[in-house]
Design a protein around this motif. Sequence first.
Motif, PDB file in Angstrom:
ATOM      1  N   ASN A 140       0.773  -0.970  -0.131  1.00  0.00           N
ATOM      2  CA  ASN A 140       0.196   0.310  -0.096  1.00  0.00           C
ATOM      3  C   ASN A 140       1.243   1.052   0.256  1.00  0.00           C
ATOM      4  O   ASN A 140      -0.079   2.386  -0.189  1.00  0.00           O
ATOM      5  CB  ASN A 140      -1.020  -0.390   0.974  1.00  0.00           C
ATOM      6  CG  ASN A 140      -1.488  -0.981   1.626  1.00  0.00           C
ATOM      7  OD1 ASN A 140      -2.925  -1.718  -0.453  1.00  0.00           O
ATOM      8  ND2 ASN A 140      -2.368  -2.419   2.318  1.00  0.00           N
ATOM      9  N   TYR A 143       0.312   3.500  -3.222  1.00  0.00           N
ATOM     10  CA  TYR A 143       0.110   4.513  -2.478  1.00  0.00           C
ATOM     11  C   TYR A 143      -0.231   6.182  -2.248  1.00  0.00           C
ATOM     12  O   TYR A 143      -0.622   7.352  -2.665  1.00  0.00           O
ATOM     13  CB  TYR A 143      -1.737   4.470  -2.287  1.00  0.00           C
ATOM     14  CG  TYR A 143      -2.478   3.049  -2.546  1.00  0.00           C
ATOM     15  CD1 TYR A 143      -4.031   3.176  -3.862  1.00  0.00           C
ATOM     16  CD2 TYR A 143      -2.461   1.928  -2.103  1.00  0.00           C
ATOM     17  CE1 TYR A 143      -4.279   2.520  -4.022  1.00  0.00           C
ATOM     18  CE2 TYR A 143      -3.633   0.980  -3.192  1.00  0.00           C
ATOM     19  CZ  TYR A 143      -4.338   0.928  -3.742  1.00  0.00           C
ATOM     20  OH  TYR A 143      -4.996  -0.111  -4.171  1.00  0.00           O
ATOM     21  N   VAL A 146       0.110   8.754  -5.454  1.00  0.00           N
ATOM     22  CA  VAL A 146      -0.347   8.707  -5.829  1.00  0.00           C
ATOM     23  C   VAL A 146      -1.437  10.047  -5.189  1.00  0.00           C
ATOM     24  O   VAL A 146      -1.903  11.438  -5.128  1.00  0.00           O
ATOM     25  CB  VAL A 146      -1.658   7.930  -6.085  1.00  0.00           C
ATOM     26  CG1 VAL A 146      -3.283   8.631  -6.278  1.00  0.00           C
ATOM     27  CG2 VAL A 146      -1.194   6.858  -7.160  1.00  0.00           C
ATOM     28  N   GLY A 215      -5.792   8.964   4.112  1.00  0.00           N
ATOM     29  CA  GLY A 215      -4.799   7.554   3.684  1.00  0.00           C
ATOM     30  C   GLY A 215      -3.278   7.417   3.633  1.00  0.00           C
ATOM     31  O   GLY A 215      -2.741   6.967   3.878  1.00  0.00           O
ATOM     32  N   ILE A 219      -1.744   4.333   5.908  1.00  0.00           N
ATOM     33  CA  ILE A 219      -0.329   3.702   5.107  1.00  0.00           C
ATOM     34  C   ILE A 219       0.877   3.919   6.018  1.00  0.00           C
ATOM     35  O   ILE A 219       1.391   3.018   6.026  1.00  0.00           O
ATOM     36  CB  ILE A 219       0.120   4.527   3.766  1.00  0.00           C
ATOM     37  CG1 ILE A 219      -1.599   4.044   2.018  1.00  0.00           C
ATOM     38  CG2 ILE A 219       0.932   3.979   2.888  1.00  0.00           C
ATOM     39  CD1 ILE A 219      -1.084   5.215   1.291  1.00  0.00           C
ATOM     40  N   LYS A 225      -4.496  -0.159   3.363  1.00  0.00           N
ATOM     41  CA  LYS A 225      -5.234   0.795   2.276  1.00  0.00           C
ATOM     42  C   LYS A 225      -6.174   1.725   2.449  1.00  0.00           C
ATOM     43  O   LYS A 225      -6.910   1.341   3.110  1.00  0.00           O
ATOM     44  CB  LYS A 225      -5.929  -0.443   1.188  1.00  0.00           C
ATOM     45  CG  LYS A 225      -5.900   0.111  -0.257  1.00  0.00           C
ATOM     46  CD  LYS A 225      -6.583  -1.104  -1.307  1.00  0.00           C
ATOM     47  CE  LYS A 225      -6.867  -0.767  -2.193  1.00  0.00           C
ATOM     48  NZ  LYS A 225      -7.608  -1.548  -3.545  1.00  0.00           N
ATOM     49  N   SER A 228     -11.673   3.457  -0.883  1.00  0.00           N
ATOM     50  CA  SER A 228     -11.618   3.687  -2.787  1.00  0.00           C
ATOM     51  C   SER A 228     -12.461   4.810  -2.756  1.00  0.00           C
ATOM     52  O   SER A 228     -12.210   5.759  -4.148  1.00  0.00           O
ATOM     53  CB  SER A 228     -11.976   2.763  -3.030  1.00  0.00           C
ATOM     54  OG  SER A 228     -12.676   1.384  -2.982  1.00  0.00           O
ATOM     55  N   LEU A 231     -10.798   7.585  -1.813  1.00  0.00           N
ATOM     56  CA  LEU A 231      -9.696   7.850  -2.819  1.00  0.00           C
ATOM     57  C   LEU A 231     -10.219   8.872  -4.086  1.00  0.00           C
ATOM     58  O   LEU A 231      -9.972   9.678  -4.457  1.00  0.00           O
ATOM     59  CB  LEU A 231      -9.079   6.670  -3.483  1.00  0.00           C
ATOM     60  CG  LEU A 231      -8.070   6.588  -4.631  1.00  0.00           C
ATOM     61  CD1 LEU A 231      -7.086   8.307  -3.839  1.00  0.00           C
ATOM     62  CD2 LEU A 231      -7.487   5.654  -5.298  1.00  0.00           C
TER      63      LEU A 231
END
Length: 260
Positions: A140, A143, A146, A215, A219, A225, A228, A231
Motif C-alpha cells: 500500500n 499509494y 498518488v 490515507g 499507510i 489501504k 476507494s 480516494l
Amino acid sequence: MILILREFFCLHRKFLLLNLVSRNIKLKYRKSYLGLFWTILAPAFSALIYFLVFKFVMKVQVPNYLSFVLSGILAWGFFSNALSSGLESIVGNYGLVSKVPIPLNVFALNEAISLFVNFILSQPILLILMALTGAPFTANLLYLPVLYFLLFIQAYSLSLVLSVLFVFFRDLRHLLSLALQMLFYMTPVVYSQHMIPEKFNSLMYWHPLFFIFEGIHSICSTGEKMDSVHLLTSFLWTLFIFLIAILVFEKKRNFLAEKI
C-alpha cells in the motif's frame, strides 16, 4: 484544453521553470551550514513536540503514533508553505514581470515544485522512522505517490488562485495566516479520523484535504489501504480545485501585470 494544461504547468517554458526551481532551492539554503537538513530537522522537531503532547499528555491511542504524526507534519508543512510562499509569488516578482514577457503562473508553480522537492527529500527519514518504530511496510506504500500528487495539485492550484487574488487584495496575507491556523486543526494532521464523533463524519466529505491526510496516516502507521470511496472523493475535490484555478487565472491573467 490541452493548450490550457500546457500553459497551466508551463510545459512550453520548461527551461525557465527548471532554472527558477534550481535558483529557489539554492537561495533558500545559501550560507546555511545544515542546508537541506533543515527540510527534515524543522518538521521532525514539530512532530516530536506533538508526539510528546498527544501521546503522553492527552493519551492518544494511535498505533505507531510517531510515524503517524511525522507523516502528517511533513505533508502539512509542504501544503501550508506552498500557499504562503505562492501567495506573493506574482507581486514579489514584479521587477521581472515588468521587464520580460513571462507566464505569471510560473512563479506559483516554481514555489510549489521547490517545496515539493524538499518534501520528497524528507521521505527517507519517514521511512527510516517507520522501520525503527515497527510500522508495517506493505504494498500500500505505492499509494503514497498518488496521494502526494493530489496534494501537490491542490497546493499549486490554491496558491495560484491566492497569488492572483493578492494582486487585487493585499490584506489576503493576514487572512491566509489565520485561515491556515484554522485549517490545521480541521485537518487530521496530528489526530485520527476515529477520534472525531460519529455525528460529524458526513462533514469529512466536504473537506478537500481530509481523506488525503487520512490515507497518508493509514499507510504510514498501520499499512492499511486507503478506502476507494475516500480516494475517489479526494480525486474529485482535487479536480474541482484544479478547474477553479484555471478559470480564475484565465479570467484575470490579462489584468495582472497592470494591477501589480
